[in-house]
Scaffold this motif. Sequence first.
Motif, short mmCIF file in Angstrom:
data_model
loop_
_atom_site.label_atom_id
_atom_site.label_comp_id
_atom_site.label_asym_id
_atom_site.label_seq_id
_atom_site.Cartn_x
_atom_site.Cartn_y
_atom_site.Cartn_z
N ASP A 78 -23.85 26.29 5.68
CA ASP A 78 -25.26 26.15 5.37
C ASP A 78 -26.00 25.64 6.62
O ASP A 78 -26.03 24.45 6.90
CB ASP A 78 -25.41 25.16 4.20
CG ASP A 78 -26.85 25.01 3.74
OD1 ASP A 78 -27.76 25.38 4.52
OD2 ASP A 78 -27.06 24.52 2.62
N ASN A 79 -26.57 26.59 7.36
CA ASN A 79 -27.17 26.23 8.65
C ASN A 79 -28.30 25.22 8.52
O ASN A 79 -28.42 24.30 9.33
CB ASN A 79 -27.69 27.48 9.37
CG ASN A 79 -26.54 28.32 9.90
OD1 ASN A 79 -25.45 27.79 10.16
ND2 ASN A 79 -26.75 29.61 10.04
N SER A 80 -29.13 25.40 7.51
CA SER A 80 -30.26 24.47 7.41
C SER A 80 -29.74 23.08 7.04
O SER A 80 -30.26 22.06 7.52
CB SER A 80 -31.30 24.98 6.41
OG SER A 80 -30.75 25.01 5.12
N MET A 81 -28.69 23.02 6.23
CA MET A 81 -28.06 21.74 5.92
C MET A 81 -27.48 21.10 7.18
O MET A 81 -27.62 19.89 7.41
CB MET A 81 -26.95 21.95 4.88
CG MET A 81 -26.12 20.72 4.57
SD MET A 81 -26.97 19.55 3.51
CE MET A 81 -26.45 20.13 1.90
N MET A 82 -26.86 21.92 8.03
CA MET A 82 -26.27 21.37 9.26
C MET A 82 -27.37 20.86 10.20
O MET A 82 -27.20 19.85 10.87
CB MET A 82 -25.41 22.43 9.97
CG MET A 82 -24.13 22.80 9.22
SD MET A 82 -22.99 21.40 8.95
CE MET A 82 -23.35 20.98 7.24
N ASN A 83 -28.51 21.56 10.22
CA ASN A 83 -29.63 21.07 11.03
C ASN A 83 -30.17 19.76 10.48
O ASN A 83 -30.63 18.89 11.22
CB ASN A 83 -30.76 22.12 11.08
CG ASN A 83 -30.42 23.26 12.02
OD1 ASN A 83 -29.64 23.08 12.97
ND2 ASN A 83 -30.96 24.43 11.75
N GLU A 84 -30.08 19.64 9.18
CA GLU A 84 -30.57 18.42 8.52
C GLU A 84 -29.62 17.24 8.75
O GLU A 84 -30.04 16.12 9.02
CB GLU A 84 -30.68 18.71 7.01
CG GLU A 84 -31.29 17.61 6.18
CD GLU A 84 -32.74 17.34 6.54
OE1 GLU A 84 -33.14 16.18 6.46
OE2 GLU A 84 -33.47 18.29 6.93
N VAL A 85 -28.31 17.52 8.67
CA VAL A 85 -27.31 16.44 8.63
C VAL A 85 -26.64 16.21 9.98
O VAL A 85 -26.39 15.06 10.37
CB VAL A 85 -26.22 16.76 7.57
CG1 VAL A 85 -25.10 15.74 7.59
CG2 VAL A 85 -26.84 16.85 6.18
#
Lengths: 298, 461
Positions: free
Chosen positions: B286-293
Amino acid sequence: MKARVTLPATILLSSVLFAACGNQAATNTTTAPATTEATTTTPAASTSSTEATTTTADFKNETEQYRTYAIGEIDSFVTETEKFTEAVKAGKLKEAQALYAPARMHYERIEPIAEALGNLDPDIDARAGDVDDKDWRGFHKIEQALWEKKTTDGMSEYADRLLQDAQLLRAKVETVEIDASMLVVGAVELLNEVSSSKITGEEERYSHTDLYDFVANVEGAEKIYEILKPRLAEKDPDLEKQIGERFDALNKELAPFATKDGGYVTYDKLTKEDIRTLSQNLDALAEPLSQMGTILGV
Amino acid sequence: MSKKDSSENKTKSTPVQSDVDSSTEVSTESQTGVFKKPVSRRDMLRLAGASGVGLLLGGSGALGIMKATGLTKQPLSDTPGSAENVTTGITNVGDEHSFYGTHQSGIVTPSQNFMCFASFDVTLSDAAGLRRLFQAWTKASASLMAGELLDGQNENPNLPPADTGEAAGLSSSKLTITFGAGPALFDHRFGLSGKKPANFADLPAFNGDNLQSEWCGGDLAVQICADDMQVAFHAMRNLIRIARGSAVLRWSQEGFQRSSAADPNQATPRNLMGFKDGTANPSVKDNSMMNEVVWVQPQDGAGWMTNGSYMVVRRIRMRIEVWDRSSLADQENTFGRERVSGAPIGSHHEFDRGDMEAKDASGKPVIPMNAHMRVARGDGSMQILRRPYSYSSGMDKVTGQLDAGLFFISYQRSIDKQFIPMQQRLAQIDALNEYIQHIGSAVFACFPGVQQGGYIGDELV
């Protein structure tokens, strides 16, 4: 049967017995139905947090014996702590040092009870770093002053507070619900206390009186074993015998460190080999001791 | 994929590649890079024939082959499973991760089987020297990850070979090498104090910490992961060798988890307490999750860290013997999960969220208030990406007990906002504290990925 079988063999043996047909088990115990029950319900152990309530009634005699013992120890603990704190407040360094470890032994014998009473254990027995510095009080705070700083200065308030906490423990212990599960778990926890901090000399890092705690923890565990012994002999005589032998072995290892005045040598007198042998004997005892839960059924 | 797999698969026309294919980072580009004459470790094997390893180890045979080919590069990863590979018994061609990219590898990369972790103290005193070290490590890392021999004199009988050689004939084995800088690097020595990210510092003391200096800190860290321990060790050893005179090893730790061969389904791995570990991890897909976390964003300050990530390392010793004598009920209440299924107590499946409000007949919470999973989750607002390995370091010489536990590694955008609040909660009340002890601690700012022609930390020094 084979009293001297090694540990893994014993575990294997027990599980074979439990898994075996009823008549084989019956040669070892008169309560064959209970054994069968254990076999069929083992997988459900994961949801067994309520098991204790179902067995409490069956162990009333044992839990009452233990309650009497625990209250006796806590009474002595309060009395001896008062002597200790008075010496601290009177500025009697040597006397306070001499009273410190023996007073603690009463506490160490029943530590799982104290741990069941919320925050009392850290208040009484936290080591530096166990809690936030501003919250650090109790025995080890005073220990640091008595041995590292070699003074009682500034300790009066901590002494008062310690005595209050000890008295609070005495008051609260009346409210503790002691059940058989607590005894079984408590015996192992007492030995865990030893192997987690005493064995490395971290518990009494200033006074090096770790052996007092060590011996008291083992005595507390042995007391529980003594109370449960008849029930254990009924359910699993080999296990009962093995635990007894391992207590003997550990006590034999501890004996040379006793001093003439009834105390123990400081921990820094022990050699590396002494410490490792004690640690290994302790683990050898704790493993079968942790099987005492077998008397609870499932 | 292990060597054993390779030999077992050599007669198959289609090698087993599923675990490799599932990765998003496998390089299919040819390795142009900074090397003039790269020679893959497997090229040598192929040239040497099916009994190549013995021949290679024989020395002169391999040298002859290398000379004969002029050390020219052979196409490799674009022909996975080709007939040529099958004849040489090599089936795991194409298991390389790319060294170059927006992000460093080894962070959102699915965990490989083994890890070697090394923390270094830099002994240089100037930025130019540090830059040279980073450049040399970059060159070597790109080569190692491509499964190539280290470039340099490998055939001169009068010189020690540039590559130490123990990975000859072995595939890349999904090797990743991840670099980071500790807070200590940002002192006066290299003029970097102005570039130190805000709040980037050694972790505060947590309740119950029993940190030992020999397991703490470091100017630089390298996390090396691979599906083959010898490949991982080879990488670490050669990076240490290259650093000689520039940086010294401060501490190191090897780690492992269940291998992909032992669990082809790649279920959530279990830690040494027998419980599944990582169930609550955010999805690395989950790329957006990785950018978030995980990935540092431009607005997070310290521009040179954009697309990098902050790493927390904790060496957590387990009180193995004590744990082993705890009842199953105690163990499950400690984690708040069922041991076998990994499901939260009271639920049925590993990935069920768990009912935090549920009470038993006596009114007690079904998932205890101090259960590890409950405390770690907190209010659920903060996540981290955990990437831990188990470790076993033989015997504790004092007690004769096992020195084993969890080598905790996590990646996050902000140590302050994500890791520290969580660890403060855990240190206060986590039931697991009775069975563990934090022995080591370090934090590292892991650089963004390297572009072709660049080098690690090139935006820093």
